[in-house]
Design a protein around this motif. Structure first.
Motif, PDB file in Angstrom:
ATOM      1  N   ALA A  77       1.324   2.033   0.611  1.00 41.55           N
ATOM      2  CA  ALA A  77       0.813   0.676   0.811  1.00 41.55           C
ATOM      3  C   ALA A  77       1.857  -0.363   0.443  1.00 41.55           C
ATOM      4  N   SER A  78       2.580  -0.119  -0.644  1.00 40.44           N
ATOM      5  CA  SER A  78       3.595  -1.087  -1.077  1.00 40.44           C
ATOM      6  C   SER A  78       4.722  -1.194  -0.064  1.00 40.44           C
ATOM      7  N   GLY A 128      -9.251   1.042  -5.699  1.00 42.92           N
ATOM      8  CA  GLY A 128      -8.970  -0.312  -5.230  1.00 42.92           C
ATOM      9  C   GLY A 128      -8.038  -1.072  -6.154  1.00 42.92           C
ATOM     10  N   TYR A 129      -8.194  -0.886  -7.460  1.00 36.50           N
ATOM     11  CA  TYR A 129      -7.302  -1.543  -8.408  1.00 36.50           C
ATOM     12  C   TYR A 129      -5.878  -1.007  -8.290  1.00 36.50           C
ATOM     13  N   LEU A 130      -5.758   0.288  -8.017  1.00 34.29           N
ATOM     14  CA  LEU A 130      -4.430   0.876  -7.836  1.00 34.29           C
ATOM     15  C   LEU A 130      -3.752   0.301  -6.596  1.00 34.29           C
ATOM     16  N   VAL A 135       0.142  -3.632  -4.109  1.00 32.43           N
ATOM     17  CA  VAL A 135       0.436  -4.820  -3.300  1.00 32.43           C
ATOM     18  C   VAL A 135       1.256  -5.821  -4.115  1.00 32.43           C
ATOM     19  N   LEU A 136       0.881  -6.032  -5.382  1.00 28.39           N
ATOM     20  CA  LEU A 136       1.656  -6.933  -6.239  1.00 28.39           C
ATOM     21  C   LEU A 136       3.084  -6.438  -6.401  1.00 28.39           C
ATOM     22  N   ILE A 137       3.243  -5.133  -6.590  1.00 30.06           N
ATOM     23  CA  ILE A 137       4.570  -4.540  -6.708  1.00 30.06           C
ATOM     24  C   ILE A 137       5.383  -4.799  -5.441  1.00 30.06           C
TER      25      ILE A 137
END
Length: 275
Positions: A77-78, A128-130, A135-137
């Motif tokens: 995702a990242s 979901g938190y992971l 995404v922030l990373i």
């Protein structure tokens, strides 16, 4: 082989410094704080990332009960978000003619994301938190990828661009290896010990097999005492990996302050055919 490699590396440096009529590496790079800052920030970013990344897929499968493909989706995702944001980061630099201001956003955001991972990278936490922390990373990572190279290009003249980028790549690769080494060291010294403490007596005979094999870990049904013990051991190890990466990323603030805020719009461009 290690001795030969070390001698050759040392010999290469001496040859470049004292003998070569046209050195491949311009040693003035090492006195340019922007080039040095970019290289050190790249290495720090790689160390912080690889402190935890190599064991993330197995964590998702064992702790969050995801399949291999689902774990791949979360892990990638990242990369997907980062690749999309690269265009926005490049456009922002093009519009403002400056890149350093982006680091003032990226470094704290990356530290925050890894800090949140310490809390969420445990059993009984939502996937979901992971994904959210991934995404922030990716936001910080997309800025780093562009800014490292832009800083190098802006700090050196045209004929040394290739050497400067090569230096950046080499230092980043060293950071990659160092992060993986730290990750493996923490895993070795935490995961097995946590298994010893948490596994029920009936599973102690399979301790080594559980420690060494993902398939063995997944063979225990979800919700059983053994599986829960393995999940807790994963959480114990992962939080320490993330803590190491987060602490190391704090150096990124120092390297950011070291770099000059170069106006890339004023950097002389080479036009036409270059021989």
């Amino acid at each position: 082989m290690l001795v030969v490699g070390f001698v050759l590396l040392l010999g290469f440096g001496i040859f470049e410094w004292l003998v070569a009529p046209v050195p491949m590496i311009n040693f003035t790079f090492l006195s340019d704080r922007t080039v040095v800052g970019a290289c050190l920030l790249d290495a720090t970013y790689q160390v912080a990332y690889y402190c935890w990344a190599n064991y993330f897929s197995s964590f998702l499968q064992v702790v969050n009960n995801l399949s291999i493909s689902e774990a791949g989706y979360v892990g990638n995702a990242s990369d997907v978000v980062s690749n999309l944001l690269l265009f926005l980061v490049g456009y922002s630099i093009r519009r403002t003619n400056h890149f350093k201001w982006l680091l003032y956003l990226a470094v704290p955001l990356y530290i925050l994301a890894q800090g949140l991972m310490i809390y969420f990278r445990r059993p009984d936490q939502s996937v979901g938190y992971l994904v959210f922390t991934q995404v922030l990373i990716s936001v910080g990572g997309s800025i780093f990828v562009i800014v490292f190279q832009v800083a190098d290009l802006a700090a050196v003249d045209h004929q040394h661009v290739a050497a400067a980028l090569s230096l950046l790549y080499v230092v980043g690769t060293v950071g990659d290896a160092l992060g993986a080494t730290i990750s493996g060291g923490i895993w070795t010294n935490t995961f097995r010990g946590a298994l010893v403490r948490k596994l029920p007596p009936s599973a102690r005979g399979d301790l080594q097999a559980i420690y060494e094999g993902l398939d063995k870990q997944l063979s225990y049904a979800v919700g059983t005492k053994v599986r829960l013990a393995i999940q807790e051991a994963y959480g114990y190890a992962q939080t320490r990996m993330l803590a190491a990466g987060t602490e190391f990323m704090g150096l990124g603030i120092v390297w950011t302050l070291m770099m000059r805020d170069i106006n890339v719009g004023e950097v002389a461009q080479v036009r036409g055919t270059v021989f």
